[in-house]
Design a protein around this motif. Structure first.
Motif, PDB file in Angstrom:
ATOM      1  N   LEU A 254       0.801  -1.219   0.000  1.00  0.00           N
ATOM      2  CA  LEU A 254       0.000   0.000   0.000  1.00  0.00           C
ATOM      3  C   LEU A 254       0.838   1.275   0.000  1.00  0.00           C
ATOM      4  N   VAL A 255       2.049   1.213   0.536  1.00  0.00           N
ATOM      5  CA  VAL A 255       2.857   2.425   0.726  1.00  0.00           C
ATOM      6  C   VAL A 255       4.195   2.344   0.013  1.00  0.00           C
ATOM      7  N   TRP A 256       4.937   1.280   0.274  1.00  0.00           N
ATOM      8  CA  TRP A 256       6.347   1.233  -0.106  1.00  0.00           C
ATOM      9  C   TRP A 256       6.619   0.733  -1.520  1.00  0.00           C
ATOM     10  N   ASN A 257       5.586   0.323  -2.259  1.00  0.00           N
ATOM     11  CA  ASN A 257       5.857  -0.209  -3.597  1.00  0.00           C
ATOM     12  C   ASN A 257       6.395   0.838  -4.562  1.00  0.00           C
ATOM     13  N   GLY A 258       6.292   2.109  -4.210  1.00  0.00           N
ATOM     14  CA  GLY A 258       6.868   3.150  -5.059  1.00  0.00           C
ATOM     15  C   GLY A 258       8.375   3.090  -5.149  1.00  0.00           C
ATOM     16  N   VAL A 259       9.016   2.339  -4.228  1.00  0.00           N
ATOM     17  CA  VAL A 259      10.470   2.213  -4.322  1.00  0.00           C
ATOM     18  C   VAL A 259      10.873   1.294  -5.474  1.00  0.00           C
ATOM     19  N   ILE A 260       9.929   0.511  -6.009  1.00  0.00           N
ATOM     20  CA  ILE A 260      10.267  -0.354  -7.145  1.00  0.00           C
ATOM     21  C   ILE A 260      10.725   0.489  -8.334  1.00  0.00           C
ATOM     22  N   PRO A 261       9.889   1.413  -8.840  1.00  0.00           N
ATOM     23  CA  PRO A 261      10.389   2.237  -9.943  1.00  0.00           C
ATOM     24  C   PRO A 261      11.561   3.128  -9.552  1.00  0.00           C
ATOM     25  N   MET A 262      11.569   3.639  -8.312  1.00  0.00           N
ATOM     26  CA  MET A 262      12.702   4.463  -7.887  1.00  0.00           C
ATOM     27  C   MET A 262      14.021   3.691  -7.977  1.00  0.00           C
ATOM     28  N   ALA A 263      14.014   2.455  -7.469  1.00  0.00           N
ATOM     29  CA  ALA A 263      15.237   1.655  -7.492  1.00  0.00           C
ATOM     30  C   ALA A 263      15.655   1.324  -8.917  1.00  0.00           C
ATOM     31  N   GLU A 276      13.811   1.450 -20.697  1.00  0.00           N
ATOM     32  CA  GLU A 276      12.566   1.792 -21.402  1.00  0.00           C
ATOM     33  C   GLU A 276      12.000   0.645 -22.243  1.00  0.00           C
ATOM     34  N   PRO A 277      12.819  -0.140 -22.964  1.00  0.00           N
ATOM     35  CA  PRO A 277      12.245  -1.207 -23.790  1.00  0.00           C
ATOM     36  C   PRO A 277      11.458  -2.250 -23.017  1.00  0.00           C
ATOM     37  N   TYR A 278      11.658  -2.343 -21.726  1.00  0.00           N
ATOM     38  CA  TYR A 278      10.982  -3.361 -20.926  1.00  0.00           C
ATOM     39  C   TYR A 278       9.676  -2.860 -20.304  1.00  0.00           C
ATOM     40  N   LEU A 279       9.403  -1.570 -20.396  1.00  0.00           N
ATOM     41  CA  LEU A 279       8.289  -0.978 -19.663  1.00  0.00           C
ATOM     42  C   LEU A 279       6.973  -1.062 -20.411  1.00  0.00           C
ATOM     43  N   SER A 280       5.890  -1.186 -19.634  1.00  0.00           N
ATOM     44  CA  SER A 280       4.535  -1.059 -20.162  1.00  0.00           C
ATOM     45  C   SER A 280       4.173   0.415 -20.284  1.00  0.00           C
ATOM     46  N   ASP A 281       3.008   0.699 -20.812  1.00  0.00           N
ATOM     47  CA  ASP A 281       2.558   2.096 -20.885  1.00  0.00           C
ATOM     48  C   ASP A 281       2.473   2.701 -19.494  1.00  0.00           C
ATOM     49  N   GLN A 282       1.934   1.936 -18.541  1.00  0.00           N
ATOM     50  CA  GLN A 282       1.860   2.439 -17.171  1.00  0.00           C
ATOM     51  C   GLN A 282       3.257   2.637 -16.597  1.00  0.00           C
ATOM     52  N   GLY A 283       4.149   1.708 -16.915  1.00  0.00           N
ATOM     53  CA  GLY A 283       5.515   1.833 -16.428  1.00  0.00           C
ATOM     54  C   GLY A 283       6.185   3.097 -16.927  1.00  0.00           C
ATOM     55  N   ARG A 284       5.999   3.423 -18.199  1.00  0.00           N
ATOM     56  CA  ARG A 284       6.596   4.642 -18.736  1.00  0.00           C
ATOM     57  C   ARG A 284       6.022   5.881 -18.057  1.00  0.00           C
ATOM     58  N   LYS A 285       4.736   5.840 -17.758  1.00  0.00           N
ATOM     59  CA  LYS A 285       4.104   6.967 -17.071  1.00  0.00           C
ATOM     60  C   LYS A 285       4.684   7.143 -15.660  1.00  0.00           C
ATOM     61  N   VAL A 286       4.749   6.045 -14.920  1.00  0.00           N
ATOM     62  CA  VAL A 286       5.253   6.113 -13.549  1.00  0.00           C
ATOM     63  C   VAL A 286       6.726   6.515 -13.533  1.00  0.00           C
ATOM     64  N   PHE A 287       7.511   5.941 -14.429  1.00  0.00           N
ATOM     65  CA  PHE A 287       8.928   6.281 -14.476  1.00  0.00           C
ATOM     66  C   PHE A 287       9.123   7.749 -14.829  1.00  0.00           C
ATOM     67  N   GLY A 288       8.288   8.271 -15.697  1.00  0.00           N
ATOM     68  CA  GLY A 288       8.365   9.689 -16.021  1.00  0.00           C
ATOM     69  C   GLY A 288       8.057  10.565 -14.827  1.00  0.00           C
ATOM     70  N   GLU A 289       7.095  10.133 -13.994  1.00  0.00           N
ATOM     71  CA  GLU A 289       6.719  10.911 -12.809  1.00  0.00           C
ATOM     72  C   GLU A 289       7.824  10.911 -11.752  1.00  0.00           C
ATOM     73  N   LEU A 290       8.584   9.817 -11.695  1.00  0.00           N
ATOM     74  CA  LEU A 290       9.567   9.665 -10.613  1.00  0.00           C
ATOM     75  C   LEU A 290      11.011   9.876 -11.060  1.00  0.00           C
ATOM     76  N   GLU A 291      11.222  10.217 -12.311  1.00  0.00           N
ATOM     77  CA  GLU A 291      12.587  10.314 -12.823  1.00  0.00           C
ATOM     78  C   GLU A 291      13.477  11.221 -11.980  1.00  0.00           C
ATOM     79  N   HIS A 292      12.899  12.298 -11.467  1.00  0.00           N
ATOM     80  CA  HIS A 292      13.652  13.205 -10.602  1.00  0.00           C
ATOM     81  C   HIS A 292      12.953  13.352  -9.246  1.00  0.00           C
ATOM     82  N   GLY A 293      12.231  12.311  -8.847  1.00  0.00           N
ATOM     83  CA  GLY A 293      11.462  12.369  -7.613  1.00  0.00           C
ATOM     84  C   GLY A 293      12.248  11.885  -6.414  1.00  0.00           C
TER      85      GLY A 293
END
Length: 447
Positions: A254-263, A276-293
């Protein structure tokens, strides 16, 4: 600002001021307030000589400024150093550390304090916060002044490295370790810090700071043997050991799964991986949000999100990505050397309190983000490979955030005893079994 926040700020300012003001008054003042920005030239090496011509730990720049808390200057002076270090791929790099003197100290003892600022943005580093920078992710280093103040009052000088470096190599443990060791080197080589080759150091860090603390202790005998001789011990809590296990542990939480894309972003950045070649559409969106997060952008923002949501269907098994396997094996502490100095390790085990309920096969429970079985296994490994001066404590009723305030005073007391020359206690022979820390193995991709 509410009353509680005002009280917290006042307590931090008072603790720092009482602890260091006399020494600060003797320090030279900076020419101007150094509020950092992305264009702050202090953070860039702009010398004529290649960085490779400098020794790790050599000082490249120096400045003295007011210690800031939440952007407010205090009477305390801090010396900041740009120094030569080594990145995750073994290349020369430049990094920044901060030295704060205690008026009760004489330069004979210091604590290298590794912050848990966990961020993919170098602007969130402790040196920026101390220099007056304000960012959401940078709030953590400000709050940590409540931990550092008591250390100054005990007479310890402080060295506070930007452990992730100036490219924010989040989760790249070996780089955390070299940045920390070279920070100590720089602090003893620079004029005006009061520290020297005879200063004894303790390593201290929780969570992200524990990554730096343990990697520094593990790398010191080979990477910085002269620093290793100055160390009295390392004290850490909430430790990341085998990141591949942690990603499975927090999957769908519920809380800590955001460290997956961060890591994944941090490891890809550190080791030059194109994820990037391994990511889904959702993955690209989340990675874009956290790239400098920072961790503040990740915690609780993606409840229930899983690895499978982030990647294309054929990569539902993380080990089907060769670059992932190679990277997580490089940052597995179980594959690193055994520290040569005593250690105090604290670990929570009530992850359900912070919304992590899973207990994957071969991984077990943890504190909501760190896996207790991994930490036990590492402590047992140290005992079995020649370092029996290891104390391990497991807090079965405390989660990651809850364990920190319980662990910190115990860790400080343990370090006090090491500086006093008392023999380190041992938990060897009493630590329950843990997980396998063997390297991850590649899986076959199903097309």
């Amino acid at each position: 600002m509410n009353r509680r926040a005002v009280g917290l700020l006042a307590a931090v300012v008072v603790a720092l001021t009482v602890a260091a003001a006399p020494a600060a008054a003797a320090a030279p003042a900076a020419g101007a307030e150094a509020l950092t920005s992305p264009s702050d030239p202090f953070y860039r090496y702009d010398g004529n000589r290649p960085l490779s011509e400098y020794r790790p730990g050599d000082v490249l720049k120096k400045r003295t400024l007011d210690y800031h808390v939440l952007g407010i200057p205090t009477p305390v002076k801090a010396v900041q150093l740009l120094y030569r270090s080594t990145d995750a791929q073994g290349r020369p790099s430049a990094n920044v550390t901060t030295v704060v003197r205690s008026h009760l100290g004489d330069g004979s003892k210091a604590v290298s304090y590794q912050s848990f600022y966990d961020s993919l943005d170098p602007e969130d580093g402790p040196s920026r916060a101390i220099a007056g920078g304000l960012s959401l992710g940078g709030v953590i280093p400000h709050a940590e002044a409540l931990v550092m103040g008591p250390l100054l009052l005990k007479g310890y000088d402080l060295v506070i490295p930007d452990t992730e470096g100036q490219t924010a190599e989040f989760a790249a443990g070996p780089a955390y370790g070299t940045n920390t060791l070279d920070s100590i080197r720089a602090s003893t080589r620079a004029d005006g810090t009061g520290l020297h080759a005879g200063t004894r150091f303790g390593l201290f860090g929780y969570s992200g700071g524990a990554i730096a603390t343990n990697w520094a202790a593990a790398l010191a005998p080979q990477y910085a043997p002269e620093v290793n001789r100055q160390l009295v011990g390392f004290a850490e809590g909430g430790l990341l050991v085998a990141p591949a296990h942690n990603l499975r542990y927090v999957d769908g939480s519920l809380v800590w799964n955001g460290v997956i894309p961060m890591a994944l972003i941090g490891l890809a950045r550190s080791y030059g991986i194109d994820i990037e070649p391994y990511l889904s559409d959702q993955g690209r969106k989340v990675f874009g949000e956290l790239e400098h997060g920072s961790i503040t952008d990740a915690l609780g923002h993606y409840p229930g999100m899983t690895w499978k949501d982030l990647v294309r269907p054929e990569y539902k098994d993380p080990n089907s990505i060769p670059a992932f396997v190679a990277a997580v094996n490089k940052v597995n502490l179980g594959q690193a050397s055994t520290p040569a100095v005593p250690g105090f390790i604290g670990q929570g085990n009530a992850g359900w309190l912070e919304g992590t309920f899973a207990s994957a096969q071969g991984i077990g429970a943890g504190d909501a983000v760190m896996v207790a079985g991994d930490v036990r296994a590492l402590a047992r490994q140290y005992c079995a490979t020649g370092n029996r001066a290891i104390t391990y404590e497991q807090y079965d009723l405390l989660s990651h955030n809850g364990a920190m305030p319980y662990w910190a005073p115990r860790a400080m007391a343990w370090l006090d005893a090491r500086f006093a020359g008392r023999t380190a206690p041992t938990s060897c022979g009493l630590i329950p079994a843990g997980n396998s820390l063997e390297p991850e193995r590649p899986a076959v991709v199903a097309h």
